[in-house]
Write a protein that holds these residues in place. Structure first.
Motif, mmCIF file in Angstrom:
data_model
loop_
_atom_site.group_PDB
_atom_site.id
_atom_site.type_symbol
_atom_site.label_atom_id
_atom_site.label_comp_id
_atom_site.label_asym_id
_atom_site.label_seq_id
_atom_site.Cartn_x
_atom_site.Cartn_y
_atom_site.Cartn_z
ATOM 1 N N GLY A 87 44.943 -50.308 -18.595
ATOM 2 C CA GLY A 87 45.858 -51.009 -17.697
ATOM 3 C C GLY A 87 47.267 -50.777 -18.248
ATOM 4 N N LYS A 88 47.457 -50.064 -19.266
ATOM 5 C CA LYS A 88 48.965 -49.873 -19.870
ATOM 6 C C LYS A 88 49.152 -48.441 -19.857
ATOM 7 C CE LYS A 88 48.509 -54.077 -21.539
ATOM 8 N NZ LYS A 88 49.164 -55.403 -20.842
ATOM 9 N N ALA A 89 50.312 -48.052 -19.529
ATOM 10 C CA ALA A 89 50.847 -46.570 -19.646
ATOM 11 C C ALA A 89 51.560 -46.833 -21.133
ATOM 12 C CB ALA A 89 51.941 -46.367 -18.586
ATOM 13 N N ILE A 90 51.406 -45.252 -21.684
ATOM 14 C CA ILE A 90 51.985 -45.317 -22.958
ATOM 15 C C ILE A 90 52.913 -44.092 -23.071
ATOM 16 C CG2 ILE A 90 51.464 -44.626 -25.331
ATOM 17 C CD1 ILE A 90 50.787 -47.469 -24.625
ATOM 18 N N ASP A 91 54.023 -44.507 -23.574
ATOM 19 C CA ASP A 91 54.871 -43.219 -23.716
ATOM 20 C C ASP A 91 55.666 -43.143 -25.352
ATOM 21 O OD1 ASP A 91 56.413 -40.810 -22.944
ATOM 22 O OD2 ASP A 91 57.753 -42.032 -21.522
ATOM 23 N N GLY A 92 56.127 -42.173 -25.749
ATOM 24 C CA GLY A 92 56.427 -42.044 -27.046
ATOM 25 C C GLY A 92 56.597 -40.718 -27.643
ATOM 26 N N ASN A 93 56.490 -40.740 -28.819
ATOM 27 C CA ASN A 93 56.319 -39.368 -29.628
ATOM 28 C C ASN A 93 54.963 -39.113 -30.140
ATOM 29 O OD1 ASN A 93 59.110 -38.862 -29.501
ATOM 30 N ND2 ASN A 93 59.391 -40.040 -31.350
ATOM 31 N N PHE A 94 54.385 -38.199 -29.240
ATOM 32 C CA PHE A 94 52.745 -37.912 -29.378
ATOM 33 C C PHE A 94 52.701 -36.859 -30.541
ATOM 34 C CE2 PHE A 94 53.439 -39.894 -25.146
ATOM 35 C CZ PHE A 94 52.287 -40.778 -25.203
ATOM 36 N N THR A 95 51.808 -37.219 -31.496
ATOM 37 C CA THR A 95 51.629 -35.956 -32.477
ATOM 38 C C THR A 95 50.124 -35.683 -32.330
ATOM 39 O OG1 THR A 95 53.061 -37.013 -33.847
ATOM 40 C CG2 THR A 95 51.388 -35.558 -35.081
ATOM 41 N N LYS A 96 49.872 -34.525 -32.287
ATOM 42 C CA LYS A 96 48.655 -33.885 -32.016
ATOM 43 C C LYS A 96 47.961 -33.944 -33.122
ATOM 44 C CE LYS A 96 45.418 -31.133 -29.872
ATOM 45 N NZ LYS A 96 44.230 -31.914 -29.703
ATOM 46 N N LEU A 97 46.478 -34.514 -33.210
ATOM 47 C CA LEU A 97 45.634 -34.605 -34.302
ATOM 48 C C LEU A 97 44.532 -33.544 -34.328
ATOM 49 C CD1 LEU A 97 44.977 -38.444 -34.339
ATOM 50 C CD2 LEU A 97 46.601 -36.933 -35.982
ATOM 51 N N GLN A 98 43.965 -33.088 -35.305
ATOM 52 C CA GLN A 98 42.812 -32.098 -35.457
ATOM 53 C C GLN A 98 41.737 -32.566 -34.453
ATOM 54 O OE1 GLN A 98 42.619 -28.923 -36.719
ATOM 55 N NE2 GLN A 98 44.827 -29.336 -37.015
ATOM 56 N N PRO A 99 41.287 -31.764 -33.475
ATOM 57 C CA PRO A 99 40.091 -32.046 -32.663
ATOM 58 C C PRO A 99 39.004 -32.417 -33.678
ATOM 59 C CG PRO A 99 40.939 -30.129 -31.934
ATOM 60 C CD PRO A 99 41.978 -30.535 -33.240
ATOM 61 N N ILE A 100 37.995 -33.242 -33.103
ATOM 62 C CA ILE A 100 36.830 -33.747 -33.646
ATOM 63 C C ILE A 100 35.516 -33.500 -32.774
ATOM 64 C CG2 ILE A 100 37.747 -35.432 -35.470
ATOM 65 C CD1 ILE A 100 35.990 -37.104 -33.011
ATOM 66 N N ARG A 101 34.512 -33.258 -33.483
ATOM 67 C CA ARG A 101 33.068 -33.028 -32.617
ATOM 68 C C ARG A 101 32.375 -34.098 -32.841
ATOM 69 N NH1 ARG A 101 31.139 -27.703 -31.501
ATOM 70 N NH2 ARG A 101 33.018 -27.747 -30.258
ATOM 71 N N GLN A 102 31.938 -35.021 -31.949
ATOM 72 C CA GLN A 102 31.012 -36.209 -31.828
ATOM 73 C C GLN A 102 29.558 -35.700 -32.003
ATOM 74 O OE1 GLN A 102 33.803 -39.645 -29.731
ATOM 75 N NE2 GLN A 102 31.721 -38.860 -28.631
ATOM 76 N N LYS A 103 28.641 -36.450 -32.350
ATOM 77 C CA LYS A 103 27.405 -36.323 -32.396
ATOM 78 C C LYS A 103 26.785 -35.715 -31.326
ATOM 79 C CE LYS A 103 24.324 -39.580 -33.290
ATOM 80 N NZ LYS A 103 23.592 -40.774 -33.752
ATOM 81 N N SER A 104 27.251 -36.135 -29.963
ATOM 82 C CA SER A 104 26.744 -35.730 -28.666
ATOM 83 C C SER A 104 26.966 -34.058 -28.418
ATOM 84 C CB SER A 104 27.314 -36.499 -27.642
ATOM 85 O OG SER A 104 28.665 -36.368 -27.705
ATOM 86 N N GLY A 105 28.054 -33.777 -29.336
ATOM 87 C CA GLY A 105 28.444 -32.311 -29.089
ATOM 88 C C GLY A 105 30.024 -32.261 -28.400
ATOM 89 N N LYS A 106 30.300 -33.290 -28.108
ATOM 90 C CA LYS A 106 31.472 -33.458 -27.295
ATOM 91 C C LYS A 106 32.618 -33.412 -28.233
ATOM 92 C CE LYS A 106 32.044 -36.694 -23.916
ATOM 93 N NZ LYS A 106 32.258 -37.711 -23.379
ATOM 94 N N THR A 107 33.783 -32.387 -27.717
ATOM 95 C CA THR A 107 34.919 -32.447 -28.460
ATOM 96 C C THR A 107 35.971 -33.332 -28.116
ATOM 97 O OG1 THR A 107 34.473 -29.870 -28.968
ATOM 98 C CG2 THR A 107 36.842 -30.618 -29.120
ATOM 99 N N VAL A 108 36.600 -34.058 -29.029
ATOM 100 C CA VAL A 108 37.400 -35.058 -28.894
ATOM 101 C C VAL A 108 39.047 -34.606 -29.098
ATOM 102 C CG1 VAL A 108 38.476 -37.461 -28.903
ATOM 103 C CG2 VAL A 108 35.971 -36.924 -28.682
#
Length: 152
Positions: free
Chosen positions: A63-84
């Protein structure tokens, strides 16, 4: 392959970095704590901007909108195979006032009854070390990358 986008909020309180995590709602996670928390995130399609999806999902789940300086992190892969895909951003919100969207499932299973649950049932701020215990294992890498980025 499914993919999600999310935000890893962080803040500094009394010279300690804390990260914002959410606990999934619904009956499957009701009694689970350590190893089941997550960054606020959600699925998105290939034709959608991942950062825009991360911001949208964060707002839907908290329920909260976020703004700011976003820094991309390295994508990760969860056990399900989904990339985050995740972005770190310095922000401070009141974890006690989140309002999550809901989902509906048949509950109890095979009962024919439908029940509505919040997508997120609680949220909290955790130190880096606490977060490593609370997070689902694959997402620990996101917090470790943030700690390295902040030279902690």
């Amino acid at each position: 392959m499914k993919q999600s986008a999310g935000l890893l909020l962080y803040r500094t309180v009394e010279n300690r970095t804390q990260v914002f995590l959410v606990h999934p709602g619904g009956p499957f996670f009701a009694k689970k704590d350590d190893g089941s928390w997550s960054i606020p995130k959600g699925e998105f399609d290939d034709d959608e901007d991942a950062l825009a999806a991360a911001k949208r999902e964060f707002e839907e789940e908290t329920g909260k909108a976020i703004d700011g300086n976003f820094t991309k992190l390295q994508p990760i892969r969860q056990k399900s195979g989904k990339t985050v895909h995740a972005w770190a951003v310095e922000a401070d919100i009141d974890h006690t006032s989140i309002v999550s969207n809901t989902f509906e499932i048949e509950w109890p299973p095979r009962s024919g009854k439908r029940k509505t649950f919040p997508e997120i049932d609680r949220a909290g701020w955790f130190t880096i070390n606490e977060a490593k215990v609370k997070l689902i294992p694959a997402q620990v890498k996101l917090v470790e990358e943030l700690a390295t980025m902040l030279l902690l």
